[in-house]
Design a protein around this motif. Structure first.
Motif, short mmCIF file in Angstrom:
data_model
loop_
_atom_site.label_atom_id
_atom_site.label_comp_id
_atom_site.label_asym_id
_atom_site.label_seq_id
_atom_site.Cartn_x
_atom_site.Cartn_y
_atom_site.Cartn_z
N GLY A 116 -5.84 4.50 -1.50
CA GLY A 116 -6.90 4.12 -2.41
C GLY A 116 -6.23 4.34 -3.79
N VAL A 117 -5.99 5.43 -4.11
CA VAL A 117 -5.68 5.79 -5.43
C VAL A 117 -4.27 5.16 -5.86
N ALA A 118 -3.62 5.01 -5.07
CA ALA A 118 -2.30 4.12 -5.26
C ALA A 118 -2.62 2.65 -5.62
N THR A 119 -3.38 2.05 -4.66
CA THR A 119 -3.63 0.66 -5.07
C THR A 119 -4.46 0.29 -6.21
N ALA A 120 -5.47 1.22 -6.54
CA ALA A 120 -6.48 1.16 -7.68
C ALA A 120 -5.35 1.27 -9.18
N ARG A 121 -4.42 2.16 -9.06
CA ARG A 121 -3.66 2.42 -9.97
C ARG A 121 -2.50 1.27 -10.21
N ARG A 122 -2.21 0.59 -9.24
CA ARG A 122 -1.24 -0.43 -9.53
C ARG A 122 -2.07 -1.69 -9.09
N GLU A 123 -3.20 -1.90 -9.63
CA GLU A 123 -3.81 -3.24 -9.12
C GLU A 123 -3.12 -4.57 -9.66
N GLY A 124 -2.74 -5.25 -8.64
CA GLY A 124 -2.18 -6.65 -8.76
C GLY A 124 -0.71 -6.52 -8.59
N SER A 125 -0.33 -5.26 -8.21
CA SER A 125 1.26 -5.17 -8.21
C SER A 125 1.50 -5.53 -6.66
N GLY A 126 2.78 -5.64 -6.26
CA GLY A 126 3.47 -6.07 -4.89
C GLY A 126 2.71 -5.00 -3.97
N LEU A 127 2.71 -3.76 -4.50
CA LEU A 127 2.22 -2.73 -3.31
C LEU A 127 0.81 -2.92 -3.18
N ASP A 128 -0.01 -3.17 -4.15
CA ASP A 128 -1.42 -3.55 -4.02
C ASP A 128 -1.73 -4.58 -3.05
N ARG A 129 -0.82 -5.72 -3.43
CA ARG A 129 -1.08 -6.81 -2.32
C ARG A 129 -0.65 -6.43 -1.11
N MET A 194 -10.79 0.78 5.91
CA MET A 194 -12.10 0.38 5.39
C MET A 194 -12.27 1.50 4.12
N THR A 195 -11.73 2.62 4.27
CA THR A 195 -12.05 3.69 3.34
C THR A 195 -11.05 3.43 2.08
N VAL A 196 -9.94 3.15 2.48
CA VAL A 196 -8.95 2.52 1.51
C VAL A 196 -9.45 1.31 0.49
N LYS A 197 -10.11 0.18 1.26
CA LYS A 197 -10.66 -0.88 0.47
C LYS A 197 -11.83 -0.18 -0.41
N MET A 198 -12.60 0.53 0.13
CA MET A 198 -13.87 1.18 -0.45
C MET A 198 -13.46 1.85 -2.03
N LEU A 199 -12.69 2.90 -1.63
CA LEU A 199 -12.13 3.58 -2.79
C LEU A 199 -11.47 2.70 -3.86
N ARG A 200 -10.84 2.04 -3.51
CA ARG A 200 -9.88 0.99 -4.46
C ARG A 200 -11.23 0.23 -5.31
N SER A 201 -12.00 -0.22 -4.39
CA SER A 201 -13.13 -1.07 -5.15
C SER A 201 -13.89 -0.07 -6.25
N SER A 202 -14.35 1.23 -5.44
CA SER A 202 -15.06 2.07 -6.56
C SER A 202 -14.13 2.62 -7.67
N ILE A 203 -13.03 3.14 -7.49
CA ILE A 203 -12.18 2.98 -8.89
C ILE A 203 -12.21 2.20 -9.73
N LEU A 204 -11.83 0.73 -9.22
CA LEU A 204 -11.99 0.00 -10.31
C LEU A 204 -13.24 -0.65 -10.98
#
Length: 313
Positions: A116-129, A194-204
């Motif tokens: 979750g933290v990794a996807t939020a830090r790299r929003e829009g990157s290949g890893l995030d997608r 679900m938790t990854v998605k929620m954490l990413r959305s909460s951080i962003l």
């Protein structure tokens, strides 16, 4: 304190309603336990006598009253099928289910937070997608299908474990944990997504707030602002969500225990329903409901103390 008392009152009322519905539901299931116990060749007189012995000649609400009072006192009845105390049967199966739930919860926490933290830090990157696509897939796959897939790949193909050959902890702690990790993955996978998605959305969401822009104006980098400021506030709803997850993982173990032949409470519940063993089924349903309601109660209280805005309200 008023908030706690209100939630506690709601908890008690919910448990009462659930226990009543669980009791009534098993009364309307077709088929008489007395017929199953005596066999189809039993005479109507013998069936009527056994039903009277079991209390089925009394009104439903009277039977419910006796049952709920005995349940609160710790007497959960006697199994129709095995003539054993229901409490002893459930306690015998509880360690396997508890281990499965604990392993699944640990997997949710250990996997979802870094992702979750990794996807939020790299929003829009290949890893995030990539992680977002994988999340959508994992959320759409039922645990039972994941269990079958894991059994085929790691059990039949790679022979990491033998599907259906459950190993107890007393026999071999290592083999027990290896066997249990696969049903735990099956239970946890959708919740991780679900938790990854929620954490990413909460951080962003936190990263777009004014106090983060103020941190940027003071020279903070995005990674620094996320770690020092946004992450702490973003974790508040996620922690409450994890508490709810701990409750819902129990329900997920019911079908997964069937796939992996884990001798837990879930398999006992399904067997007792098919066998018209009402005392066992009723006790398990009420205990599962109590676990869900109590954990949700704890989550509400935890959320209140973590978020000052709720205390002010």
């Amino acid at each position: 304190m008023k908030y706690v008392l209100r939630k506690l009152t709601t908890l008690i009322i919910t448990l009462f309603i659930v226990s009543l519905l669980a009791f009534l539901a098993f009364q309307v299931i077709p088929g008489s336990p007395a017929t199953r116990m005596l066999g189809t060749n039993a005479t109507p007189e013998k069936i009527a006598a056994l039903e009277a012995e079991l209390g089925f000649d009394q009104p439903v609400l009277i039977r419910y009253g006796h049952w709920v009072l005995d349940f609160v006192r710790g007497d959960w009845g006697i199994s129709y099928s095995y003539s054993m105390p229901v409490k002893d049967m459930i306690l015998e199966k509880l360690p396997a289910t508890a281990t499965l739930v604990i392993l699944a919860f640990l997997l949710v926490v250990l996997a979802s937070f870094p992702l979750g933290v990794a996807t939020a830090r790299r929003e829009g990157s290949g890893l995030d997608r990539f992680i977002t696509v994988v999340n959508q897939i994992c959320m759409s796959i039922p645990p039972v299908f994941v269990g079958i897939l894991l059994s085929f790949v790691f059990g039949i193909t790679l022979r990491v474990f033998v599907p259906g050959n459950f190993v107890t902890f007393s026999e071999s702690p290592g083999r027990f944990l290896v066997y249990m990790i696969f049903p735990a993955i099956a239970v946890a996978l959708s919740r991780i997504a679900m938790t990854v998605k929620m954490l990413r959305s909460s951080i962003l969401d936190e990263m777009n707030k004014d106090y983060i822009r103020t941190a940027f104006s003071r020279g903070r980098t995005r990674a620094d602002a996320l770690r020092r400021h946004a992450l702490r506030n973003a974790l508040i709803p996620v922690v409450a969500f994890l508490a709810v997850t701990a409750a819902e993982l129990v329900a997920g173990t019911i079908v997964v225990e069937q796939v992996f032949a884990v001798p837990g409470v879930g398999r006992l519940l399904l067997a007792s329903i098919s066998g018209r063993d009402f005392p066992v089924a009723q006790a398990i349903v009420v205990l599962l409901a109590a676990w869900v309601v109590i954990v949700n109660f704890i989550a509400d209280i935890l959320y209140q103390y973590m978020d000052p805005r709720i205390r002010i309200q």
